[in-house]
Design an enzyme around this catalytic site. Structure first.
Site, PDB file in Angstrom:
ATOM      1  N   GLU A 107       1.478  -2.799  -5.567  1.00 23.26           N
ATOM      2  CA  GLU A 107       2.360  -3.565  -6.453  1.00 23.26           C
ATOM      3  C   GLU A 107       3.537  -4.053  -5.630  1.00 23.26           C
ATOM      4  O   GLU A 107       3.964  -3.385  -4.691  1.00 23.26           O
ATOM      5  CB  GLU A 107       2.916  -2.702  -7.600  1.00 23.26           C
ATOM      6  CG  GLU A 107       1.912  -2.309  -8.650  1.00 23.26           C
ATOM      7  CD  GLU A 107       1.285  -0.957  -8.357  1.00 23.26           C
ATOM      8  OE1 GLU A 107       1.763  -0.270  -7.430  1.00 23.26           O
ATOM      9  OE2 GLU A 107       0.322  -0.591  -9.046  1.00 23.26           O
ATOM     10  N   TYR A 119       1.858  -9.808   2.349  1.00 22.73           N
ATOM     11  CA  TYR A 119       0.590  -9.360   1.760  1.00 22.73           C
ATOM     12  C   TYR A 119      -0.401 -10.528   1.627  1.00 22.73           C
ATOM     13  O   TYR A 119      -1.587 -10.374   1.906  1.00 22.73           O
ATOM     14  CB  TYR A 119       0.838  -8.699   0.398  1.00 22.73           C
ATOM     15  CG  TYR A 119       1.755  -7.494   0.458  1.00 22.73           C
ATOM     16  CD1 TYR A 119       1.695  -6.598   1.530  1.00 22.73           C
ATOM     17  CD2 TYR A 119       2.699  -7.232  -0.534  1.00 22.73           C
ATOM     18  CE1 TYR A 119       2.534  -5.492   1.602  1.00 22.73           C
ATOM     19  CE2 TYR A 119       3.536  -6.122  -0.476  1.00 22.73           C
ATOM     20  CZ  TYR A 119       3.455  -5.264   0.599  1.00 22.73           C
ATOM     21  OH  TYR A 119       4.287  -4.176   0.667  1.00 22.73           O
TER      22      TYR A 119
HETATM   23  C1  LIG Z   1       8.383  -6.077   3.589  1.00 25.75           C
HETATM   24  C2  LIG Z   1       8.659  -5.487   4.969  1.00 25.75           C
HETATM   25  C3  LIG Z   1       7.953  -4.132   5.081  1.00 25.75           C
HETATM   26  C4  LIG Z   1       8.091  -6.419   6.031  1.00 25.75           C
HETATM   27  O1  LIG Z   1       8.279  -5.825   7.299  1.00 25.75           O
HETATM   28  P1  LIG Z   1       8.786  -6.707   8.562  1.00 25.75           P
HETATM   29  O2  LIG Z   1       8.632  -5.856   9.774  1.00 25.75           O
HETATM   30  O3  LIG Z   1      10.098  -7.262   8.278  1.00 25.75           O
HETATM   31  O4  LIG Z   1       7.687  -7.873   8.528  1.00 25.75           O
HETATM   32  P2  LIG Z   1       6.988  -8.637   9.753  1.00 25.75           P
HETATM   33  O5  LIG Z   1       8.011  -8.958  10.784  1.00 25.75           O
HETATM   34  O6  LIG Z   1       5.786  -7.883  10.168  1.00 25.75           O
HETATM   35  O7  LIG Z   1       6.584  -9.996   9.047  1.00 25.75           O
HETATM   36  C5  LIG Z   1       5.454 -10.047   8.234  1.00 25.75           C
HETATM   37  C6  LIG Z   1       5.562 -11.237   7.317  1.00 25.75           C
HETATM   38  O8  LIG Z   1       6.575 -11.013   6.355  1.00 25.75           O
HETATM   39  C7  LIG Z   1       7.244 -12.251   6.083  1.00 25.75           C
HETATM   40  N1  LIG Z   1       8.621 -12.168   6.573  1.00 25.75           N
HETATM   41  C8  LIG Z   1       9.141 -11.225   7.387  1.00 25.75           C
HETATM   42  N2  LIG Z   1      10.469 -11.455   7.547  1.00 25.75           N
HETATM   43  C9  LIG Z   1      10.743 -12.561   6.828  1.00 25.75           C
HETATM   44  C10 LIG Z   1      11.951 -13.292   6.563  1.00 25.75           C
HETATM   45  N3  LIG Z   1      13.110 -12.919   7.109  1.00 25.75           N
HETATM   46  N4  LIG Z   1      11.870 -14.370   5.765  1.00 25.75           N
HETATM   47  C11 LIG Z   1      10.711 -14.757   5.203  1.00 25.75           C
HETATM   48  N5  LIG Z   1       9.538 -14.095   5.407  1.00 25.75           N
HETATM   49  C12 LIG Z   1       9.567 -13.021   6.205  1.00 25.75           C
HETATM   50  C13 LIG Z   1       6.464 -13.317   6.810  1.00 25.75           C
HETATM   51  O9  LIG Z   1       5.398 -13.721   5.985  1.00 25.75           O
HETATM   52  C14 LIG Z   1       5.922 -12.526   7.984  1.00 25.75           C
HETATM   53  O10 LIG Z   1       4.794 -13.119   8.547  1.00 25.75           O
HETATM   54  P3  LIG Z   1       4.943 -14.100   9.819  1.00 25.75           P
HETATM   55  O11 LIG Z   1       5.695 -13.331  10.850  1.00 25.75           O
HETATM   56  O12 LIG Z   1       3.558 -14.402  10.198  1.00 25.75           O
HETATM   57  O13 LIG Z   1       5.739 -15.273   9.317  1.00 25.75           O
HETATM   58  C15 LIG Z   1      10.178  -5.324   5.227  1.00 25.75           C
HETATM   59  O14 LIG Z   1      10.795  -6.566   5.014  1.00 25.75           O
HETATM   60  C16 LIG Z   1      10.840  -4.281   4.368  1.00 25.75           C
HETATM   61  O15 LIG Z   1      10.811  -3.097   4.701  1.00 25.75           O
HETATM   62  N6  LIG Z   1      11.459  -4.716   3.249  1.00 25.75           N
HETATM   63  C17 LIG Z   1      12.174  -3.804   2.351  1.00 25.75           C
HETATM   64  C18 LIG Z   1      11.229  -2.883   1.628  1.00 25.75           C
HETATM   65  C19 LIG Z   1      10.122  -3.640   0.926  1.00 25.75           C
HETATM   66  O16 LIG Z   1      10.359  -4.667   0.302  1.00 25.75           O
HETATM   67  N7  LIG Z   1       8.912  -3.083   1.019  1.00 25.75           N
HETATM   68  C20 LIG Z   1       7.733  -3.635   0.382  1.00 25.75           C
HETATM   69  C21 LIG Z   1       7.643  -3.092  -0.988  1.00 25.75           C
HETATM   70  S1  LIG Z   1       6.244  -3.754  -1.856  1.00 25.75           S
END
Ligand SMILES: CC(C)(COP(=O)(O)OP(=O)(O)OC[C@H]1O[C@@H](n2cnc3c(N)ncnc32)[C@H](O)[C@@H]1OP(=O)(O)O)[C@@H](O)C(=O)NCCC(=O)NCCS
Length: 152
Positions: A107, A119
């Site tokens: 979710e 995702y």
């Molecule tokens: C969601 C989360 C786990 C992603 O981890 P991350 O290490 O930042 O993500 P990545 O660098 O691997 O990026 C993966 C994708 O996320 C998206 N993304 C990451 N940072 C982004 C930003 N600043 N703006 C827009 N999209 C972004 C992009 O789709 C990216 O893919 P791409 O690099 O091919 O464009 C992280 O942002 C997080 O911990 N967020 C807070 C907690 C949360 O929301 N968890 C998920 C609950 S369902």
């Protein structure tokens, strides 16, 4: 991060202070340490992502034979947008496959476009909405339910 050693470990109770610090920094309405302890004690797949020995991310995955459910996944704000979330999701998918899950389910908050985009790009498809699923500071929020079918 160029020469840093990035790896995954099984989460231990001793890791929970570091995990909670990341949790509280990321979510206005956060999990409690008690919830996390219960996940570990229940034998869920609870993992930490480390750079060298420092915890910079974590995930909680509940699996059974047919389905794996991602309950929580988070990367330290200082380390976000560098590919670590994608790396963690890939690792989790491998855990699902190892457990013979056919479906990877999660979710995500409607207000979380960054996670949704991760995702979607990873092959998850929306299958429904859970109304008022999440608690917010000022009420409740819908969850988007997404799944990825896993071929064995
Ligand atoms: C969601 C989360 C786990 C992603 O981890 P991350 O290490 O930042 O993500 P990545 O660098 O691997 O990026 C993966 C994708 O996320 C998206 N993304 C990451 N940072 C982004 C930003 N600043 N703006 C827009 N999209 C972004 C992009 O789709 C990216 O893919 P791409 O690099 O091919 O464009 C992280 O942002 C997080 O911990 N967020 C807070 C907690 C949360 O929301 N968890 C998920 C609950 S369902």
């Amino acid at each position: 991060m160029a020469n840093a050693k990035i790896h995954f470990d099984k989460m231990q109770i001793n890791d929970l202070d570091a995990v909670m610090a990341i949790e509280l920094d990321n979510y206005p309405v956060a999990w409690t340490k008690g919830i996390m302890k219960d996940c570990i004690k229940s034998g869920y797949h609870c993992i930490v992502l480390k750079i060298d020995e420092q915890i910079i991310g974590y995930a909680f995955l509940m699996t059974n034979y047919d389905e794996s459910h991602l309950l929580n996944m988070c990367v330290d704000k200082k380390q976000q947008s560098q590919g670590l979330g994608r790396k963690m999701l890939k690792y989790l998918e491998n855990v699902c496959r190892y457990c013979h899950s056919k479906v990877f389910l999660l979710e995500v908050r409607e207000s979380n476009p960054i996670a949704q985009s991760l995702y979607q790009s990873f092959g998850f498809k929306q299958i429904g909405i859970r109304k008022n699923y999440y608690e917010c500071i000022d009420g409740r929020e819908n969850a988007i339910v997404m799944t990825k079918q896993l071929k064995s």
